[in-house]
Design a protein around this motif. Sequence first.
Motif, PDB file in Angstrom:
ATOM      1  N   ARG A 188       0.831  -1.208   0.000  1.00 41.65           N
ATOM      2  CA  ARG A 188       0.000   0.000   0.000  1.00 41.65           C
ATOM      3  C   ARG A 188       0.867   1.261   0.000  1.00 41.65           C
ATOM      4  NH1 ARG A 188      -3.404   2.293   5.194  1.00 41.65           N
ATOM      5  NH2 ARG A 188      -3.872   4.329   4.286  1.00 41.65           N
ATOM      6  N   LEU A 189       1.877   1.307   0.850  1.00 36.58           N
ATOM      7  CA  LEU A 189       2.730   2.499   0.948  1.00 36.58           C
ATOM      8  C   LEU A 189       3.575   2.691  -0.303  1.00 36.58           C
ATOM      9  CD1 LEU A 189       3.775   2.010   4.659  1.00 36.58           C
ATOM     10  CD2 LEU A 189       2.486   3.953   3.778  1.00 36.58           C
ATOM     11  N   THR A 190       4.022   1.593  -0.901  1.00 33.26           N
ATOM     12  CA  THR A 190       4.785   1.702  -2.142  1.00 33.26           C
ATOM     13  C   THR A 190       3.904   2.225  -3.270  1.00 33.26           C
ATOM     14  OG1 THR A 190       6.225  -0.126  -1.453  1.00 33.26           O
ATOM     15  CG2 THR A 190       6.229   0.455  -3.793  1.00 33.26           C
ATOM     16  N   ALA A 191       2.666   1.721  -3.345  1.00 30.91           N
ATOM     17  CA  ALA A 191       1.733   2.205  -4.362  1.00 30.91           C
ATOM     18  C   ALA A 191       1.429   3.682  -4.176  1.00 30.91           C
ATOM     19  CB  ALA A 191       0.442   1.387  -4.314  1.00 30.91           C
ATOM     20  N   TYR A 192       1.322   4.117  -2.923  1.00 30.10           N
ATOM     21  CA  TYR A 192       1.103   5.530  -2.618  1.00 30.10           C
ATOM     22  C   TYR A 192       2.267   6.381  -3.118  1.00 30.10           C
ATOM     23  CZ  TYR A 192       1.205   9.687   0.415  1.00 30.10           C
ATOM     24  OH  TYR A 192       1.298  10.967   0.901  1.00 30.10           O
ATOM     25  N   CYS A 193       3.486   5.894  -2.909  1.00 28.38           N
ATOM     26  CA  CYS A 193       4.677   6.614  -3.356  1.00 28.38           C
ATOM     27  C   CYS A 193       4.744   6.672  -4.880  1.00 28.38           C
ATOM     28  CB  CYS A 193       5.924   5.938  -2.781  1.00 28.38           C
ATOM     29  SG  CYS A 193       7.444   6.894  -2.940  1.00 28.38           S
ATOM     30  N   VAL A 194       4.376   5.580  -5.544  1.00 27.07           N
ATOM     31  CA  VAL A 194       4.333   5.555  -7.012  1.00 27.07           C
ATOM     32  C   VAL A 194       3.364   6.614  -7.532  1.00 27.07           C
ATOM     33  CG1 VAL A 194       3.583   4.197  -9.019  1.00 27.07           C
ATOM     34  CG2 VAL A 194       5.019   3.145  -7.267  1.00 27.07           C
ATOM     35  N   GLY A 195       2.204   6.714  -6.900  1.00 27.38           N
ATOM     36  CA  GLY A 195       1.222   7.718  -7.309  1.00 27.38           C
ATOM     37  C   GLY A 195       1.753   9.128  -7.179  1.00 27.38           C
ATOM     38  N   ASP A 196       2.534   9.384  -6.132  1.00 26.98           N
ATOM     39  CA  ASP A 196       3.135  10.711  -5.955  1.00 26.98           C
ATOM     40  C   ASP A 196       4.125  11.027  -7.069  1.00 26.98           C
ATOM     41  OD1 ASP A 196       1.681  11.265  -3.745  1.00 26.98           O
ATOM     42  OD2 ASP A 196       3.356  11.354  -2.343  1.00 26.98           O
ATOM     43  N   VAL A 197       4.881  10.032  -7.507  1.00 31.23           N
ATOM     44  CA  VAL A 197       5.849  10.241  -8.582  1.00 31.23           C
ATOM     45  C   VAL A 197       5.129  10.616  -9.874  1.00 31.23           C
ATOM     46  CG1 VAL A 197       7.545   9.091 -10.060  1.00 31.23           C
ATOM     47  CG2 VAL A 197       7.628   8.772  -7.586  1.00 31.23           C
ATOM     48  N   LEU A 198       4.057   9.906 -10.198  1.00 27.91           N
ATOM     49  CA  LEU A 198       3.305  10.194 -11.425  1.00 27.91           C
ATOM     50  C   LEU A 198       2.659  11.577 -11.363  1.00 27.91           C
ATOM     51  CD1 LEU A 198       1.607   6.710 -11.951  1.00 27.91           C
ATOM     52  CD2 LEU A 198       3.579   7.636 -13.186  1.00 27.91           C
ATOM     53  N   ALA A 199       2.084  11.906 -10.202  1.00 30.80           N
ATOM     54  CA  ALA A 199       1.469  13.223 -10.049  1.00 30.80           C
ATOM     55  C   ALA A 199       2.518  14.330 -10.115  1.00 30.80           C
ATOM     56  CB  ALA A 199       0.705  13.289  -8.726  1.00 30.80           C
ATOM     57  N   THR A 200       3.701  14.077  -9.563  1.00 31.80           N
ATOM     58  CA  THR A 200       4.770  15.073  -9.586  1.00 31.80           C
ATOM     59  C   THR A 200       5.224  15.365 -11.008  1.00 31.80           C
ATOM     60  OG1 THR A 200       5.549  14.467  -7.374  1.00 31.80           O
ATOM     61  CG2 THR A 200       7.113  15.595  -8.802  1.00 31.80           C
ATOM     62  N   GLN A 201       5.352  14.317 -11.831  1.00 31.06           N
ATOM     63  CA  GLN A 201       5.758  14.561 -13.216  1.00 31.06           C
ATOM     64  C   GLN A 201       4.717  15.400 -13.945  1.00 31.06           C
ATOM     65  OE1 GLN A 201       7.620  11.482 -15.491  1.00 31.06           O
ATOM     66  NE2 GLN A 201       6.820  12.220 -17.433  1.00 31.06           N
ATOM     67  N   ALA A 202       3.438  15.119 -13.700  1.00 32.87           N
ATOM     68  CA  ALA A 202       2.393  15.904 -14.352  1.00 32.87           C
ATOM     69  C   ALA A 202       2.420  17.358 -13.888  1.00 32.87           C
ATOM     70  CB  ALA A 202       1.026  15.282 -14.069  1.00 32.87           C
ATOM     71  N   LEU A 203       2.626  17.573 -12.584  1.00 32.19           N
ATOM     72  CA  LEU A 203       2.706  18.943 -12.076  1.00 32.19           C
ATOM     73  C   LEU A 203       3.942  19.650 -12.637  1.00 32.19           C
ATOM     74  CD1 LEU A 203       1.700  21.211 -10.279  1.00 32.19           C
ATOM     75  CD2 LEU A 203       2.927  20.154  -8.353  1.00 32.19           C
TER      76      LEU A 203
END
Length: 276
Positions: A188-203
């Motif tokens: 769960r925590l790894t998936a959360y971190c992956v989501g942050d990486v994808l959102a960061t690239q978009a931002l």
Amino acid sequence: MGLADDLAEEKLHTIRKGVLNKILILDVERIPGITQQYWWDRGDLKNRYIHYETVLRAPRTTILCAKWYDSDEVIQLAEWDKGGRKRFLKRVHSLMKQADIIVGHNVDGADLPWLAGDLHIEGRLPPLPPIKSVDTLKVLRKVFKGGAPFKSLDAFCQIVGIPSKTDRYDREAMERAVTEKSIEDRERLTAYCVGDVLATQALYDWCRPYIPNHPALFVEGKDKMVTCHRCGHDTKPIPRRYVANIMSYSMRQCVECGGYSRISIEPERLSIVRSV
């Protein structure tokens, strides 16, 4: 449809294919420290200074997720992977030293200093080569100030219509992941971190026109004087001039991201491109 597919549908200012710089989007998750506290009444705990002798556990990075800008793969590293924490730190160090530019949200205030402590103080690993950083939180603070009252990654992505976090950091879940070796919490925590990486690239792509001090991007076979140093696309001359205190400069505008640059031609030095 996943988060990555949603991000691909957004109208964002992406970097031109063929850019030579290696750009690493990065995010980390940590476990908090634990300290002893001695007190006579609750007021003693207000703004209490933490002495090293009272530390039971220092905070540390437990997960790092990252992706190269031009790759779809998200690299997932954790201290509980095979080889343990020592190998985890070596893998993080090896990954970071390949990067020319590291991008993150509050990466200058949090991720990079935290990693510096983990890698060089705890891990005794050698210094990394000089690496430029782009901190999207700094961009929001500098450009928008009070005009963007909500600057967290999750909040700002929601405001501008970028699919963002699907979960929240859970301290108790991290505790279980580390001390109880909970597979569910680790995933769960790894998936959360992956989501942050994808959102960061978009931002990062959304912020691109507003980053005047972006490290120069170089495209093979292209004249760096007439390519956008933010995204690598072509620029066009515009009639407007940039007016400084003593002299004025001709300007160019990127045909993709719309960012402006000025052409500075002075007898004492070669022509260079500067952001405005």
